[in-house]
Design a protein around this motif. Structure first.
Motif, short mmCIF file in Angstrom:
data_model
loop_
_atom_site.label_atom_id
_atom_site.label_comp_id
_atom_site.label_asym_id
_atom_site.label_seq_id
_atom_site.Cartn_x
_atom_site.Cartn_y
_atom_site.Cartn_z
N GLY A 146 7.31 9.79 2.56
CA GLY A 146 7.21 8.24 3.69
C GLY A 146 8.05 7.23 2.89
O GLY A 146 8.95 7.53 1.91
N ASN A 147 8.65 6.79 3.75
CA ASN A 147 9.49 5.26 3.24
C ASN A 147 9.46 3.86 4.09
O ASN A 147 8.67 3.72 5.09
CB ASN A 147 11.06 5.99 3.66
CG ASN A 147 11.24 5.95 5.06
OD1 ASN A 147 10.84 5.56 5.68
ND2 ASN A 147 11.96 7.56 5.07
N MET B 110 0.91 -1.47 0.12
CA MET B 110 0.26 0.30 0.07
C MET B 110 0.53 1.27 -0.27
O MET B 110 0.36 1.91 -0.45
CB MET B 110 -0.92 -0.29 1.43
CG MET B 110 -1.67 1.45 1.15
SD MET B 110 -3.03 1.71 0.64
CE MET B 110 -4.26 -0.35 0.11
N ALA B 111 1.85 1.22 0.64
CA ALA B 111 2.79 2.30 0.79
C ALA B 111 3.19 2.72 -0.57
O ALA B 111 3.72 4.38 -1.08
CB ALA B 111 3.87 2.18 1.32
N ILE B 112 3.51 1.79 -1.74
CA ILE B 112 3.95 2.38 -3.15
C ILE B 112 2.69 3.15 -3.35
O ILE B 112 3.32 3.88 -4.07
CB ILE B 112 4.72 0.65 -3.64
CG1 ILE B 112 5.92 -0.03 -2.43
CG2 ILE B 112 4.79 1.26 -5.34
CD1 ILE B 112 6.20 -0.91 -3.61
N VAL B 113 1.41 3.05 -3.74
CA VAL B 113 0.50 3.39 -4.51
C VAL B 113 0.34 4.91 -3.42
O VAL B 113 0.68 6.24 -4.11
CB VAL B 113 -0.94 2.67 -4.18
CG1 VAL B 113 -1.57 3.60 -4.28
CG2 VAL B 113 -0.55 0.98 -5.33
N VAL B 114 0.77 4.87 -2.35
CA VAL B 114 -0.01 5.92 -1.23
C VAL B 114 1.78 7.13 -1.25
O VAL B 114 1.26 8.72 -2.02
CB VAL B 114 -0.11 6.12 0.43
CG1 VAL B 114 -0.14 7.14 0.66
CG2 VAL B 114 -0.96 4.38 0.77
N ILE B 115 2.86 6.86 -1.98
CA ILE B 115 3.81 7.69 -1.98
C ILE B 115 3.43 7.78 -3.56
O ILE B 115 3.65 9.34 -3.49
CB ILE B 115 4.99 6.81 -1.96
CG1 ILE B 115 5.41 6.65 -0.65
CG2 ILE B 115 6.52 7.69 -2.89
CD1 ILE B 115 6.50 5.46 -0.43
N ILE C 15 -8.56 -3.55 5.27
CA ILE C 15 -7.94 -2.92 4.34
C ILE C 15 -7.74 -1.54 5.26
O ILE C 15 -7.00 -0.71 5.24
CB ILE C 15 -8.64 -2.57 3.52
CG1 ILE C 15 -8.23 -1.39 2.20
CG2 ILE C 15 -10.28 -1.76 4.10
CD1 ILE C 15 -7.31 -2.37 1.81
N PHE C 16 -8.64 -0.81 6.60
CA PHE C 16 -8.37 0.34 7.19
C PHE C 16 -7.33 0.38 8.35
O PHE C 16 -6.27 1.15 8.25
CB PHE C 16 -10.15 0.49 7.47
CG PHE C 16 -10.89 0.60 6.87
CD1 PHE C 16 -10.80 2.10 5.91
CD2 PHE C 16 -11.93 -0.52 6.67
CE1 PHE C 16 -12.43 2.09 5.23
CE2 PHE C 16 -13.15 0.14 5.80
CZ PHE C 16 -13.03 0.67 5.25
N ASP C 17 -7.24 -0.78 8.71
CA ASP C 17 -5.88 -0.75 9.41
C ASP C 17 -4.47 -0.85 8.79
O ASP C 17 -3.69 -0.11 9.16
CB ASP C 17 -5.90 -2.30 9.95
CG ASP C 17 -7.15 -3.18 10.56
OD1 ASP C 17 -7.49 -2.21 11.90
OD2 ASP C 17 -7.61 -4.33 11.23
N VAL C 18 -4.47 -1.84 7.02
CA VAL C 18 -3.74 -1.33 6.57
C VAL C 18 -3.87 0.28 6.08
O VAL C 18 -2.43 1.03 5.93
CB VAL C 18 -2.97 -1.46 5.07
CG1 VAL C 18 -2.69 -1.89 3.94
CG2 VAL C 18 -3.49 -3.69 5.34
N ILE C 19 -4.39 0.98 6.07
CA ILE C 19 -4.14 2.39 5.15
C ILE C 19 -3.74 2.97 6.91
O ILE C 19 -3.03 3.81 6.98
CB ILE C 19 -5.46 3.10 5.06
CG1 ILE C 19 -6.10 2.64 3.62
CG2 ILE C 19 -5.04 4.22 4.57
CD1 ILE C 19 -7.49 2.71 3.48
N LEU C 20 -4.15 2.80 7.78
CA LEU C 20 -3.50 3.65 8.62
C LEU C 20 -2.33 3.05 9.10
O LEU C 20 -1.90 3.97 9.73
CB LEU C 20 -4.54 2.43 10.10
CG LEU C 20 -4.17 2.79 12.22
CD1 LEU C 20 -4.67 4.26 11.69
CD2 LEU C 20 -5.24 2.11 12.58
N VAL C 21 -1.67 2.18 9.30
CA VAL C 21 -0.50 1.72 9.34
C VAL C 21 0.48 2.71 8.34
O VAL C 21 1.04 3.18 8.47
CB VAL C 21 -0.19 0.28 9.79
CG1 VAL C 21 1.06 0.24 8.69
CG2 VAL C 21 0.13 -0.94 10.40
N VAL C 22 0.12 2.62 7.41
CA VAL C 22 0.65 3.07 6.59
C VAL C 22 0.53 5.03 7.05
O VAL C 22 1.95 5.29 6.86
CB VAL C 22 0.00 3.19 4.71
CG1 VAL C 22 1.01 4.49 3.99
CG2 VAL C 22 0.56 1.72 4.26
#
Length: 329
Positions: free
Chosen positions: A270-271, A60-65, A251-258
């Motif tokens: 972010g990294n 998910m981080a790759i997409v959010v970055i 899915i919301f836990d994943v977004i929360l982590v990111v």
């Protein structure tokens, strides 16, 4: 002649370091107040849960970055791994069944990226719709019930969900390997730099000649593919896939982590370290709330408050005027 120097600009605080400090405080607090929190069995369970959540968050981080969002990640992960289990039960060799599931997950990501970059559909609605479509297609064609169990004769595969010599969970090793690979990809490759440039200023990236459409497709394909790895670890631990996970809060836990770790929703920041510290804090919180036997509604309230706090912190550290000035608005 002496030069007059202006004030030295203050360095903004690191969100990742702040979250790491909070995680340490929460961990110590739970250790002192919750019976069994520091037990070997609970720490193993914590490590396993953190591993799955962390792998999903890396994708998910790759997409959010890149200034995107993928609400279909858990759906593509669950459905592709369910198909993998079906193929394994039908006698397919394990590597071939795993490869087939990976192709399905990556195909979902490529379709998402194509719809977002070529058709120019909003990422939020696109991935929400594609997640529902993938779940519906899987339920109507391959999985008549929500649960797909792994049949006997796959002991080698199930070792991926067990422990290595010394008691180290194999899933934790997978997470660490994923952390290293994603870090090297984002920080040491040309494509990784392109992803940061794409998220930092999409219009500027396009005007400078970056292939933003293929890049978007790559970003969503990587998100789905890495998420599939997390799904493989999950089915190795449980020997089943329950498709109702798509309808839960994972899915919301994943977004929360990111977001909590410091991967900015405005893109370009972010990294991997941000993902790691966010995973640690949310993993510890979820584990502690489970030991306290809090009902799901209370847990959702806590997670919602934490997510709102992370978004506010992101807005304070990265004001909107900085983003608009970079784009010339």
């Amino acid at each position: 002649m002496s030069r007059t120097q202006g004030p030295v600009p203050r360095k903004k605080p690191s969100q990742a370091m702040a979250v790491l400090g909070i995680c340490a405080v929460v961990f110590i607090g739970f250790s002192l107040t919750l019976p069994g929190f520091l037990s070997f069995g609970n720490l193993l369970a914590l490590a396993r849960n953190i591993s799955i959540l962390g792998v999903l968050a890396l994708g998910m981080a790759i997409v959010v970055i890149a200034r995107g969002l993928d609400l279909s990640q858990v759906a593509s992960m669950a459905c592709s791994t369910a198909v993998t289990l079906i193929l394994m039960n039908d006698g397919w060799p394990t590597p071939l069944a795993l490869a087939a599931g990976l192709c399905i997950a990556v195909a979902v990501g490529l379709v998402n990226g194509w719809l977002i970059s070529v058709v120019e559909m909003p990422a939020l609605l696109t991935t929400l719709a594609s997640g529902l479509a993938v779940l519906g297609i899987t339920r109507s064609t391959a999985v008549q019930h929500f649960v797909v169990n792994l049949g006997p004769g796959h002991e080698q595969f199930l070792r991926l969900g067990g422990n290595l010599p010394g008691g180290v969970p194999a899933s934790l090793v997978v997470f660490v390997a994923a952390v290293v690979l994603v870090h090297l990809f984002l920080s040491r490759t040309v494509l990784g730099r392109f992803i940061y440039a794409h998220g930092d200023n999409p219009e500027g990236a396009r005007l400078t000649g970056l292939p933003t459409r293929p890049l978007t497709m790559l970003e969503y394909a990587l998100c789905a593919g890495i998420g599939y790895v997390g799904g493989v670890v999950m089915i190795a631990q449980t020997a089943l896939m329950h498709l109702q996970v798509v309808e839960g809060t994972l899915i919301f836990d994943v977004i929360l982590v990111v977001v909590l770790g410091g991967v900015s929703l405005t893109g370009g920041r972010g990294n991997v370290a941000s993902v790691v510290v966010g995973t640690l804090l949310i993993g510890v919180l979820l584990n502690g709330m489970t030991i306290m036997d809090l009902d799901i509604q209370t847990q959702n309230i806590v997670k919602g408050i934490v997510l709102l706090g992370a978004i506010v912190l992101d807005s304070v550290l990265h004001p909107r005027d900085e983003e608009t000035s970079k784009q010339g608005d």
